[in-house]
Design a protein around this motif. Sequence first.
Motif, PDB file in Angstrom:
ATOM      1  N   GLY A  54       0.847  -1.263   0.212  1.00  0.00           N
ATOM      2  CA  GLY A  54      -0.152  -0.213  -0.062  1.00  0.00           C
ATOM      3  C   GLY A  54       0.690   1.300   0.139  1.00  0.00           C
ATOM      4  N   LEU A  55       2.209   1.223   0.142  1.00  0.00           N
ATOM      5  CA  LEU A  55       3.130   2.338  -0.125  1.00  0.00           C
ATOM      6  C   LEU A  55       3.860   2.431  -1.266  1.00  0.00           C
ATOM      7  N   LYS A  56       4.453   3.438  -1.380  1.00  0.00           N
ATOM      8  CA  LYS A  56       5.418   3.601  -2.554  1.00  0.00           C
ATOM      9  C   LYS A  56       6.739   2.757  -2.226  1.00  0.00           C
ATOM     10  N   HIS A  57       7.050   1.834  -3.123  1.00  0.00           N
ATOM     11  CA  HIS A  57       8.071   0.897  -2.621  1.00  0.00           C
ATOM     12  C   HIS A  57       9.630   1.849  -2.331  1.00  0.00           C
ATOM     13  N   SER A  58       9.800   2.745  -3.401  1.00  0.00           N
ATOM     14  CA  SER A  58      11.018   3.524  -3.367  1.00  0.00           C
ATOM     15  C   SER A  58      11.017   4.190  -1.860  1.00  0.00           C
ATOM     16  N   MET A  59      10.036   5.133  -1.368  1.00  0.00           N
ATOM     17  CA  MET A  59       9.880   5.260  -0.138  1.00  0.00           C
ATOM     18  C   MET A  59      10.515   4.565   1.166  1.00  0.00           C
ATOM     19  N   VAL A  60       9.870   3.059   0.843  1.00  0.00           N
ATOM     20  CA  VAL A  60      10.247   2.061   1.881  1.00  0.00           C
ATOM     21  C   VAL A  60      11.808   1.781   1.704  1.00  0.00           C
ATOM     22  N   GLU A  61      12.095   1.846   0.590  1.00  0.00           N
ATOM     23  CA  GLU A  61      13.739   1.209   0.333  1.00  0.00           C
ATOM     24  C   GLU A  61      14.515   2.221   0.857  1.00  0.00           C
ATOM     25  N   GLN A  62      14.289   3.797   0.603  1.00  0.00           N
ATOM     26  CA  GLN A  62      15.032   4.604   0.940  1.00  0.00           C
ATOM     27  C   GLN A  62      15.172   4.711   2.623  1.00  0.00           C
ATOM     28  N   ARG A  63      13.946   4.596   3.243  1.00  0.00           N
ATOM     29  CA  ARG A  63      13.894   4.364   4.804  1.00  0.00           C
ATOM     30  C   ARG A  63      14.603   2.971   5.493  1.00  0.00           C
ATOM     31  N   TRP A  64      14.774   2.029   4.718  1.00  0.00           N
ATOM     32  CA  TRP A  64      14.838   0.579   5.114  1.00  0.00           C
ATOM     33  C   TRP A  64      16.195   0.637   6.020  1.00  0.00           C
TER      34      TRP A  64
END
Length: 227
Positions: A54-64
Motif C-alpha cells: 500500500g505504500l510507494k516501494h521506493s520510499m520504503v527502500e529509502q528508509r530501510w
Amino acid sequence: MRSFSDLLDTAVLHKGSLKKIESTLPVPASAEELQAKPNSFFLSVMSKRVFQAGLKHSMVEQRWPHFEKAFDGFDPVQAAMLSDSDIDDLMSNKDLIRHLGKMKSVRNNASMMLEVCREYGNFGTFLAQWPSDDIVGLWTYLKKVGTQLGGMSGSRFLRMAGKDTFLLTNDVVQVLKAEGVVEKVPSSQKELKATQAVFNQWAEESGRPLCQVSRIVSYTVMAEVLT
C-alpha cells in the motif's frame, strides 16, 4: 488452454526477441542458497514487504537502513522480545514509517519464525524444503501463521527472498481468466489449486522455474509491469 510454447511465442512478439525476455527473467535461489541465508535476512525481507504493501516501494527502500538500525539488524530473537514500550519508542522514531499494525507485525513474525526454526533449524531450510509444485500451500501457511502476510504479501515476500514462486499480478490473472482457469483473482483453495496445477503444467512443459513462467505469462499481455 494454450501451451507454454504458444504463450512464449506471444511474449516474444510483444517484447521483440527471446533475448530481451531472457535478460529480464528472475532466477530463484537454490535450496543451498536459501539454507545459507541468516534468519535476520528473512525477517528483514518479510518486514520490508509488509511495509511496502500500500505504500510507494521506493520510499520504503529509502528508509530501510533506518529500520535495520532501529531493529538491530532484524535478529528474530531480539525482535520477538520487543515490549509494548519498545514498540512505542519505535513509533516515535521519525526516520521510520510509523504504522502501528505493521510495526507490531515485526514482533509477531519474528515469533512465528522462531517457532519454525525450532523444527527446521533455520527459516531458510523451511523454505527450501517446501515443494514449488504446492507453492500456494506455502502462501496459505504464511497467511495463517504470519501477520499481514495475506493478499500478495506472502508471495511477494517469497519472490524477494529468492524462493521460487509465481505471482498473481493483474496481467497474470488476466491470462488465467482468458484461459478459463479462473473467473476472478484466485482466493479460495479450489481456485488456488487450479492455478497451481496450470503453473505446474507450464513449468513442466518449459523446464523453467515458476518465477520465470510467471513473468513470461505476464508478457503475453501488453503491459510494462514486471511479475
